[in-house]
Motif scaffolding. Structure first.
Motif, mmCIF file in Angstrom:
data_model
loop_
_atom_site.group_PDB
_atom_site.id
_atom_site.type_symbol
_atom_site.label_atom_id
_atom_site.label_comp_id
_atom_site.label_asym_id
_atom_site.label_seq_id
_atom_site.Cartn_x
_atom_site.Cartn_y
_atom_site.Cartn_z
ATOM 1 N N SER A 106 36.107 54.137 24.882
ATOM 2 C CA SER A 106 34.956 54.622 25.640
ATOM 3 C C SER A 106 35.125 56.120 25.863
ATOM 4 O O SER A 106 36.242 56.650 25.802
ATOM 5 C CB SER A 106 34.851 53.886 26.982
ATOM 6 O OG SER A 106 35.979 54.156 27.795
ATOM 7 N N LEU A 123 36.719 44.141 25.787
ATOM 8 C CA LEU A 123 36.999 45.416 26.422
ATOM 9 C C LEU A 123 38.377 45.344 27.059
ATOM 10 O O LEU A 123 38.618 44.519 27.953
ATOM 11 C CB LEU A 123 35.952 45.737 27.491
ATOM 12 C CG LEU A 123 34.587 46.253 27.028
ATOM 13 C CD1 LEU A 123 33.654 46.410 28.218
ATOM 14 C CD2 LEU A 123 34.726 47.579 26.280
ATOM 15 N N ASP A 168 28.601 47.894 30.299
ATOM 16 C CA ASP A 168 30.063 47.867 30.428
ATOM 17 C C ASP A 168 30.563 46.662 31.224
ATOM 18 O O ASP A 168 31.776 46.493 31.404
ATOM 19 C CB ASP A 168 30.583 49.165 31.045
ATOM 20 C CG ASP A 168 29.947 49.481 32.394
ATOM 21 O OD1 ASP A 168 29.172 48.645 32.903
ATOM 22 O OD2 ASP A 168 30.208 50.578 32.932
#
Length: 389
Positions: A106, A123, A168
């Motif tokens: 990111s 993630l 996110d």
């Protein structure tokens, strides 16, 4: 003009991916290794190659600071490496141990995104090295991903042809069938754009696929509409599946690589072809622009990586590239300046510039007189021309 200035031939098998930091170039291969080179002279760093993956390495990327390099592999893991000494910092096991096809940091380096052949999207929290969120795309392998410049959303592309927008928190915000035979790569320009007429904010995105096309999109953000993916146009320069695409740092150009063995550089605003490069002898699998230098890297199944120098003085997208480039130059580090000197065939002056601590701001402030009188450089006219001082 794009000029071939160097070729790297150290990998023993197909080159799958290449990525730049401000001072290094990383490449990875079916030969299970990652190699790292200095942009100052294109020499391989002492700790390279990085070894540890037990199968092919599909993708690699630098953190925004350039201090960490991530790689991912058929072995079902993503690895984090310290770019200062080559130490492996972590091995992150994909849930289900599926082959990991793509990885991205990111923009704030908070997360590493990893996508796998079983459609899983993960993630990882980079600081804790722990899994933060996970999701899954339906009906295909995850082949591509890209973060928006603010890091609030990311896009994934799958072998089923879908582009999916996520936030996110790993919530699926939007899904679009984009390429009939599968998405192979996608990239989001680091320059967000505002539509002053409608008050919308949007990002430019490029995707490419097995259908031979590169498509340009706008990701729209509007309070009352939420997130939308708006088709802009199709670039049809290739005659075979397109395996890679990437925006230049200023968003003015797009580069693509294809099964037709060609690399094409397009002007983003018009879709016009600026350059077609045909030096690779097999499929072009990867391409990347350097962040602050006029360099382009292309990798291929011919086991080589070509490094190209771009002439940024050429008018492009309304003649704004030069201004955009100067903005970027102000942020150059001393290593960026060294890389630029090498690209301009001024390698002999790297030591002198470093000794005088010349970064981007100092470089822009140099005059013909200071170059000749203070630095005793006789090639001041060459530098003068490039920066139009």
């Amino acid at each position: 003009m794009a000029t071939l200035i160097h070729t790297l031939s150290d990998h023993s098998d197909d080159v799958n991916y290449c990525a730049f930091s401000s001072s290094c170039l990383a490449t990875c291969s079916l030969d299970k290794t990652i190699r790292v080179y200095s942009l100052s002279n294109f020499a391989e760093l002492p700790y390279s190659p990085l070894e540890g993956h037990t199968y092919a390495v599909h993708c690699c990327c630098f953190s925004p600071s350039g201090l960490v390099l991530a790689s991912c592999s058929t072995d079902g893991t993503s690895a984090l490496w310290d770019t200062r000494d080559g130490r492996r910092l972590a091995v992150l096991q994909q849930p289900g141990a599926s082959p990991v096809r793509v990885c991205r940091f990111s923009p704030q380096a908070t997360y590493l995104l990893a996508g796998a052949a079983d459609g899983s999207v993960v993630l990882w929290n980079v600081q804790s090295m722990k899994l933060y969120r996970s999701g899954k795309v339906k009906g295909g392998s995850l082949m591509a991903c890209a973060f928006s410049p603010n890091g609030n959303i990311f896009v994934t592309g799958s072998s089923s042809g879908d582009l999916t927008i996520w936030d996110d928190k790993m919530r699926c915000l939007y899904n679009e069938k984009a390429h009939d035979l599968g998405v192979t790569c996608c990239d989001i320009s680091s320059h967000p754009v505002s539509d002053s007429e409608n008050g919308f904010k949007y990002f430019q995105m490029a995707s490419c696929g097995q259908d031979n096309h590169i498509k340009l999109w706008l990701i729209l953000f509007a309070d009352f509409l939420g997130v939308q993916l708006k088709y802009k146009c199709t670039l049809d320069g290739h005659s075979a599946p397109v395996l890679a695409c990437a925006f230049s740092c200023d968003g003015q150009m797009i580069v693509s690589g294809s099964v037709d063995k060609c690399v094409i550089i397009y002007e983003t605003s018009t879709g016009n072809t600026l350059h077609t490069l045909s030096q690779h002898t097999r499929y072009v699998t990867t391409c990347a622009f350097a962040p602050h230098s006029p360099l382009l890297a292309t990798g291929s199944m011919d086991k080589t990586v070509h490094i190209w120098q771009l002439d940024l003085k050429q008018p492009c997208a309304g003649g704004t590239v030069e201004n955009e480039s100067k903005v970027a130059i102000e942020d150059w580090s001393e290593d960026d300046v060294s890389a630029w000197l090498c690209a301009q065939d001024l390698t002999d002056f790297v030591g002198l510039f470093k000794m005088n601590n010349i970064d981007g701001k100092e470089l822009l402030n140099l005059t013909k007189e200071s170059l000749a009188n203070e630095l005793k450089i006789g090639k001041s006219i060459e530098i003068q021309i490039v920066f139009n001082l």
